[in-house]
Every structure is written in structure tokens, then in C-alpha cells.
Design an enzyme around this catalytic site. Sequence first.
Site, PDB file in Angstrom:
ATOM      1  N   LYS A 129      32.316 -18.367 -37.782  1.00 36.77           N
ATOM      2  CA  LYS A 129      31.716 -17.083 -38.169  1.00 36.77           C
ATOM      3  C   LYS A 129      31.403 -17.138 -39.661  1.00 36.77           C
ATOM      4  CE  LYS A 129      30.710 -12.966 -36.507  1.00 36.77           C
ATOM      5  NZ  LYS A 129      30.278 -12.553 -35.165  1.00 36.77           N
ATOM      6  N   ASP A 169      24.717 -10.901 -36.467  1.00 38.54           N
ATOM      7  CA  ASP A 169      25.840  -9.976 -36.245  1.00 38.54           C
ATOM      8  C   ASP A 169      25.455  -8.718 -37.015  1.00 38.54           C
ATOM      9  OD1 ASP A 169      28.850  -9.951 -35.210  1.00 38.54           O
ATOM     10  OD2 ASP A 169      28.918  -8.998 -37.165  1.00 38.54           O
TER      11      ASP A 169
HETATM   12  P1  NDP Z   1      23.918  -3.906 -36.053  1.00 36.16           P
HETATM   13  O1  NDP Z   1      23.929  -4.163 -37.496  1.00 36.16           O
HETATM   14  O2  NDP Z   1      22.664  -4.076 -35.286  1.00 36.16           O
HETATM   15  O3  NDP Z   1      24.469  -2.432 -35.748  1.00 36.16           O
HETATM   16  C1  NDP Z   1      25.732  -2.031 -36.188  1.00 36.16           C
HETATM   17  C2  NDP Z   1      25.912  -0.579 -35.841  1.00 36.16           C
HETATM   18  O4  NDP Z   1      27.260  -0.218 -36.112  1.00 36.16           O
HETATM   19  C3  NDP Z   1      25.048   0.331 -36.685  1.00 36.16           C
HETATM   20  O5  NDP Z   1      24.747   1.486 -35.967  1.00 36.16           O
HETATM   21  C4  NDP Z   1      25.960   0.637 -37.867  1.00 36.16           C
HETATM   22  O6  NDP Z   1      25.660   1.856 -38.538  1.00 36.16           O
HETATM   23  C5  NDP Z   1      27.307   0.732 -37.182  1.00 36.16           C
HETATM   24  N1  NDP Z   1      28.361   0.352 -38.140  1.00 36.16           N
HETATM   25  C6  NDP Z   1      28.477  -0.805 -38.827  1.00 36.16           C
HETATM   26  N2  NDP Z   1      29.536  -0.787 -39.632  1.00 36.16           N
HETATM   27  C7  NDP Z   1      30.119   0.406 -39.456  1.00 36.16           C
HETATM   28  C8  NDP Z   1      31.257   1.018 -40.000  1.00 36.16           C
HETATM   29  N3  NDP Z   1      32.022   0.402 -40.920  1.00 36.16           N
HETATM   30  N4  NDP Z   1      31.554   2.277 -39.553  1.00 36.16           N
HETATM   31  C9  NDP Z   1      30.787   2.882 -38.610  1.00 36.16           C
HETATM   32  N5  NDP Z   1      29.676   2.343 -38.066  1.00 36.16           N
HETATM   33  C10 NDP Z   1      29.350   1.131 -38.481  1.00 36.16           C
HETATM   34  O7  NDP Z   1      25.083  -4.836 -35.456  1.00 36.16           O
HETATM   35  P2  NDP Z   1      25.314  -5.303 -33.949  1.00 36.16           P
HETATM   36  O8  NDP Z   1      24.891  -4.254 -33.003  1.00 36.16           O
HETATM   37  O9  NDP Z   1      24.791  -6.675 -33.824  1.00 36.16           O
HETATM   38  O10 NDP Z   1      26.912  -5.432 -33.933  1.00 36.16           O
HETATM   39  C11 NDP Z   1      27.777  -4.350 -33.549  1.00 36.16           C
HETATM   40  C12 NDP Z   1      29.127  -4.911 -33.152  1.00 36.16           C
HETATM   41  O11 NDP Z   1      28.969  -5.819 -32.062  1.00 36.16           O
HETATM   42  C13 NDP Z   1      29.856  -5.711 -34.236  1.00 36.16           C
HETATM   43  O12 NDP Z   1      31.250  -5.536 -34.100  1.00 36.16           O
HETATM   44  C14 NDP Z   1      29.507  -7.149 -33.888  1.00 36.16           C
HETATM   45  O13 NDP Z   1      30.451  -8.057 -34.400  1.00 36.16           O
HETATM   46  C15 NDP Z   1      29.547  -7.078 -32.387  1.00 36.16           C
HETATM   47  N6  NDP Z   1      28.827  -8.143 -31.698  1.00 36.16           N
HETATM   48  C16 NDP Z   1      27.495  -8.343 -31.890  1.00 36.16           C
HETATM   49  C17 NDP Z   1      26.839  -9.342 -31.196  1.00 36.16           C
HETATM   50  C18 NDP Z   1      25.360  -9.525 -31.281  1.00 36.16           C
HETATM   51  O14 NDP Z   1      24.833 -10.330 -30.487  1.00 36.16           O
HETATM   52  N7  NDP Z   1      24.652  -8.839 -32.150  1.00 36.16           N
HETATM   53  C19 NDP Z   1      27.579 -10.263 -30.308  1.00 36.16           C
HETATM   54  C20 NDP Z   1      28.949  -9.910 -30.103  1.00 36.16           C
HETATM   55  C21 NDP Z   1      29.543  -8.904 -30.812  1.00 36.16           C
HETATM   56  P3  NDP Z   1      24.920   1.802 -39.962  1.00 36.16           P
HETATM   57  O15 NDP Z   1      23.509   1.465 -39.677  1.00 36.16           O
HETATM   58  O16 NDP Z   1      25.127   3.161 -40.511  1.00 36.16           O
HETATM   59  O17 NDP Z   1      25.640   0.748 -40.766  1.00 36.16           O
END
Ligand code: NDP
Length: 448
Positions: A129, A169
Site C-alpha cells: 500500500k 484508493d
Molecule cells: P474516494 O476518494 O473515491 O471516496 C472517499 C469517500 O469517503 C468520499 O466521499 C470522502 O469524502 C469520504 N471520506 C474520506 N475520508 C473521510 C474521513 N476522514 N471522514 C469522512 N469521510 C471521509 O475513495 P474510495 O471510494 O476509493 O475509497 C473509500 C474506502 O474504500 C476507503 O476506505 C478505501 O480504502 C476503500 N477501498 C477502496 C477501493 C477502491 O477500489 N477504490 C478498494 C478497496 C477498498 P470527502 O470527499 O469529503 O473527502
Amino acid sequence: MSIKNAYLAKVMEDVKKRNPGEAEFHQAVEEVLESLEPVVEKHPEYIERGIIDSIVEPERIIKFRVPWVDDSGKVRVNRGFRVQFNSAIGPYKGGLRFHPSVYEGIIKFLGFEQIFKNSLTGLPIGGGKGGSDFDPKGKSDNEVMRFCQSFMTELSKHIGADTDVPAGDIGVGGREIGFMYGQYKRLRNEFTGVLTGKGLTYGGSLARTEATGYGLCYFTEAMLADKGESFKGKTVVISGSGNVAIYATQKATELGGKVVALSDSNGYIYDKNGIDLAAVKQIKEVERKRIKEYLNYHPEAEYHEGCSGIWGIKCDIALPCATQNEINGESASKLVANGVYAVAEGANMPSDPEAIGIFQKAGVLFAPAKAANAGGVATSALEMSQNSMRYSWTFEEVDAKLKDIMVNIYHNAAAAAEEYGMKDNLVAGANIAGFLKVANAMMAQGVV
Ligand code: NDP
């Protein structure tokens, strides 16, 4: 949480001593070691051969300066990381996270989880990662490009199609992958599958964008089916509004559920009529704005400031898809009091240990992240296969493989839990099934 086995407890104590201040990493290791108690009791050879001591120590950590120039001409400096955790079963594989909260402990927790998740997919990929404390929010496209180019200038020395293949991510989507891929190609003069999540015109796989959210729903569907249930007619609450949340909303809706809430780090929307995904995609993917803009499309919906209130909405299925530790004991208790039937984690480690305990005690079906969100990395591995073959599968072909993989992960995790006397405990089942394959590969390869 408490580890009773003396050897594992000592390993845990050492992890805390050697990695001070890295609370998320400690939390992730503790959960896995606790699940492994019955395994090491049945197979003391894992202890004798030092497998437990080795698996909690990354093979390599790369930490570097990322200087870049903002639009006003000022030099900014961020910090970059890549943790190459375990390559026993394949090249390191795992996403890059760009978020101001990133530090070494977050990347180590994610890298450690990735070892077991990747193993569960059944595909030959090791765990890694990376990321940076850079915040893409509010930056121009040119600033994001200059940052990505600087980040890749250093990272390119440590990765490669057969060594380490990063993906996206939080904060790293198609735009960022494109900029990093372009820089890698320019530096190395090779067109190779060194990143996944690439655009479709330059080596990306169909269905990769959708994979984590879709995979989460396929896993949840398999878990529900085992109890004679399905998404049909169920009210669903999903946190986040990024890549995972958007495609989980799409698939949950297709499978017959009604998604009524989404959030971002400022607040959440509640639409009792069911979320209008086209509006969310426009706001988040095209305009890159805040979720509260949803009210411009649907003034009858509600917007509330703050993230945790979303868990007070009555629902049958909760899919946390934002970030780590977003559900604490208090939020879990609210979900249980409102009669939640299933919780499946799309984000990595979104439920804290107290929350998991509350769900399990209440008999809620609980799907842990490393099993339920493995669809993204599984499809990344399918992208690697297609790149190696110089060939592309259709959307339907990739989606069918993804579904098969997720259903298999569910059955493998459920079977491992049952075999080790913890029926229905998918947390333990996923940790055990993921561990065994990696541990056996490490044993076969000697002390390395
Ligand atoms: P994105 O950046 O596309 O979206 C993240 C979302 O989560 C946004 O809506 C963001 O809001 C919100 N968010 C991020 N940080 C915080 C925080 N500290 N508190 C509250 N809301 C928060 O990321 P992904 O959708 O790709 O990832 C989301 C989760 O899924 C993560 O945990 C990631 O590790 C996991 N994941 C992702 C994969 C992938 O293929 N993308 C694969 C496996 C797991 P804002 O815009 O306001 O920051």
C-alpha cells in the site's frame, strides 16, 4: 479485544513497541492475531518457523519527499510512502491513498490488511500500500498533475509490472492514475501494466471502476442468500460518496434494495424516495463538489452536517464505504437498536473493535472489509492478466469473474470460520483463510 495465546500476545506487545504511535496498524494486527489463536494451537509449526513474527513486519518501507510547484509558483513539499508488506504469493499489490490524514501507520495498516485480502481473492498477488499526505481537494488539475509526476518520479524506482503494481484508493481515481502512468512511461520508456485502474484507452480493464462497489454487493448478496434473504425490498444506508459508495449504490439498487443515504466528510444526505445516482455522479464525478449540492437536484431531500448521524437512519443493510473507524460503539448501538440485519464493509476497517463486538453480539450478519471489499483488487489483478496477454475481456466477462470471486470468498471465509469452531464469524474466517495460503507459501520459501 484481548489475545489469550501467550505467544501471539507477545508478538502484539512487540508490534506496539516497535511501531509506536501507529494506532490503526496496531488495531489491524490485533484483530488478525486474535483470529489466529485456534490456528496456531492446531499448527504450532507457524510459530516454530517464525511466520507470525515475519508477517507483521513489512518486507520494505519506502518513504520520500515529494516537492511540487503550485499555481502561484510556490514550492510545496509532501511526504510519500510505499509499504511493500509481503510478496510470498505474488508481486506487491495495493492502492495509493492521497489524503491529509496519511502517515506511516495508516499505510502500514492498509498494507497489512492487503496481504490477507489479496490472498482471499485466490489470485497471485502480494500485499502492499502507499500514498501521501497530499490533499487533492481544492487543487487545480495542473497542480494535481505536477504532484503526481513528482510522486511517480521517486516511486518509479521501486515498482514494476512484476515487482509492485499500485492502484487507486481515497483521493486517487482515474485522473491521478493517468498522470502517474504517463510519468512512469516517460521515465522508463516502457508501456507496461505498472498501475491498475488505468483508463480504457491505455490498458485499463472494463468494470475496474465499478469493481469494489459491485463486489461488495455480490459478497453481501451471497451472505444474505445463505440465510434465505436478499437485497429485495431492503432499505440500505451507504456512507461516503466516492468510487466505492457510488458503485455500491448502483448495484444495491439493481439488486432490489433502496439506498436512502450517502455522505462525505462534511455531512450526509437522506432521500426517503431513494438516492438519485445520476445526480450524485454529476456532483461527485463531474463537478467534484460537496454532497450537499444534492439538494439543488432534490430539494425535498434532507442534508445534515456531520458524518456520524448517518448511522442513526433506520435501515436493514448498512454499507460503510468512506474511511477507517467511521462506525464506533455508539453508532453501532444505534444501528442495532434500529434493527439493522446486515453490515458489510466497503471501506477498509470502517468499524472499530467495539462496533464489531456490538454487531456480533446482536447477531447482525457482519462482513469484514478484507473479504467484502476485495473485488477492487481482484479486478485489478484481472487487469494485470489482460495487460500481460495484450488482450481485453468484455465488461460482462470481467463482471462474471468478479462475481465468482466474491461468492467464493464468502464461502471460503464461512467454511474457515466453521472449521475452526467459530461458525458465522466472518471476521475470523476471512483472517484465517487469508492467512493460511500466505503462511504456507512463506513456509515453503524458507527464511527469506
Ligand atoms: P474516494 O476518494 O473515491 O471516496 C472517499 C469517500 O469517503 C468520499 O466521499 C470522502 O469524502 C469520504 N471520506 C474520506 N475520508 C473521510 C474521513 N476522514 N471522514 C469522512 N469521510 C471521509 O475513495 P474510495 O471510494 O476509493 O475509497 C473509500 C474506502 O474504500 C476507503 O476506505 C478505501 O480504502 C476503500 N477501498 C477502496 C477501493 C477502491 O477500489 N477504490 C478498494 C478497496 C477498498 P470527502 O470527499 O469529503 O473527502
